[in-house]
Design an enzyme around this catalytic site. Sequence first.
Site, PDB file in Angstrom:
ATOM      1  N   ASP A  73       0.965  -1.060   0.211  1.00  0.00           N
ATOM      2  CA  ASP A  73      -0.138  -0.115   0.074  1.00  0.00           C
ATOM      3  C   ASP A  73       0.863   1.205   0.144  1.00  0.00           C
ATOM      4  OD1 ASP A  73      -2.371   1.204   0.122  1.00  0.00           O
ATOM      5  OD2 ASP A  73      -3.078   0.673   2.025  1.00  0.00           O
ATOM      6  N   TRP A  94       3.059   7.667  -2.432  1.00  0.00           N
ATOM      7  CA  TRP A  94       4.385   8.117  -2.688  1.00  0.00           C
ATOM      8  C   TRP A  94       4.833   9.044  -3.740  1.00  0.00           C
ATOM      9  CZ3 TRP A  94       7.927   7.180  -6.693  1.00  0.00           C
ATOM     10  CH2 TRP A  94       9.251   7.214  -6.490  1.00  0.00           C
ATOM     11  N   HIS A 101       3.338   3.183  -9.125  1.00  0.00           N
ATOM     12  CA  HIS A 101       3.182   1.558  -9.189  1.00  0.00           C
ATOM     13  C   HIS A 101       4.506   1.240  -9.745  1.00  0.00           C
ATOM     14  CE1 HIS A 101      -0.644   2.004  -7.910  1.00  0.00           C
ATOM     15  NE2 HIS A 101      -1.430   2.625  -9.007  1.00  0.00           N
ATOM     16  N   ASN A 119     -10.509  -3.089  -6.613  1.00  0.00           N
ATOM     17  CA  ASN A 119      -9.463  -2.440  -7.297  1.00  0.00           C
ATOM     18  C   ASN A 119     -10.043  -1.639  -8.937  1.00  0.00           C
ATOM     19  OD1 ASN A 119      -6.417  -3.203  -6.115  1.00  0.00           O
ATOM     20  ND2 ASN A 119      -7.550  -1.578  -5.482  1.00  0.00           N
ATOM     21  N   TRP A 120     -11.236  -2.612  -9.135  1.00  0.00           N
ATOM     22  CA  TRP A 120     -11.918  -2.101 -10.501  1.00  0.00           C
ATOM     23  C   TRP A 120     -12.303  -0.665 -10.375  1.00  0.00           C
ATOM     24  CZ3 TRP A 120     -10.011  -4.923 -14.506  1.00  0.00           C
ATOM     25  CH2 TRP A 120      -9.866  -6.196 -14.283  1.00  0.00           C
ATOM     26  N   ARG A 129      -5.810  -2.750   8.349  1.00  0.00           N
ATOM     27  CA  ARG A 129      -6.901  -3.776   7.664  1.00  0.00           C
ATOM     28  C   ARG A 129      -6.488  -4.750   6.899  1.00  0.00           C
ATOM     29  NH1 ARG A 129      -8.795   1.517   6.455  1.00  0.00           N
ATOM     30  NH2 ARG A 129      -7.549   1.637   4.661  1.00  0.00           N
TER      31      ARG A 129
END
Length: 252
Positions: A32, A37, A49, A80-81, A206
Amino acid sequence: MTVMQPSVLNLKELPSDLDRNRLPRHVAVIMDGNGRWAKHRGLPRIMGHRQGVDALKKLLRCCKDWGIEALTAYAFSTENWGRPLEEVDFLMTLFERVLMRELQEMIEENVRIQFVGNLAALPRSLQDQIERSMTATQGNSGIQFTVATNYGGREEILQACRAIATQVQQGKIQPDEIDEALFSRYLYTANVCDPDLLIRTSGEMRLSNFLLWQMAYGELYITEALWPDFDRTQFHQALSAYQQRHRRFGKV
Ligand code: FPP
């Protein structure tokens, strides 16, 4: 004169304060903080990414060097879609390119890669590349590297239930034969032991639908570091913390 850390002098060597006999066999990671970043650097999220892939590659090598048997990474969840279309498209293309680019090295380094999740919903060309990578490395005997893509823990449990129910309907399994060991064999992760340690970066506390069944007794390690900054030093800290834990598995 600069004093070098032992881990820098010999990257393959396990840091001397870690006990080789009490390393986790299986480490899982929720990577995550890529977007944050990039944002902190005034870059588009996708750059985070890209950098995240680098961090994952380094972690895989480190696990291999330090004798960890399995690494599982959460690359894309069923939720994530819901991200902007351009980001989803970028990630799908990134996965495919990374696989293409890294396949030869994974073969040479004896890595066995597998993808878990609802793979049928991924773009066709990515499915083909996944198939090629899994086939090309299935005979390797080194680290088991599992990439969860379009993965959801609840969905994984439901597909196992459906498959078992079908077997029961066909008379191949009796309901009272369904125990934890049998159920585990119907999960995507049937060929790998449960994670001993789950690392989540960027401070979120989580599970986010990751390895819900498999993490029943796994240790959680949360770090504030953003995923692209997660390096050998951070991993060393996670392993030190893990070795200080007393795992009881529900006993006293
Ligand atoms: C979470 O950061 C990260 C992702 C959704 C993608 C992670 C994927 C990789 C690092 C590539 C792995 C590739 C292969 C082929 C193994 P985020 O976007 O949620 O960051 P944020 O919380 O700061 O927004």
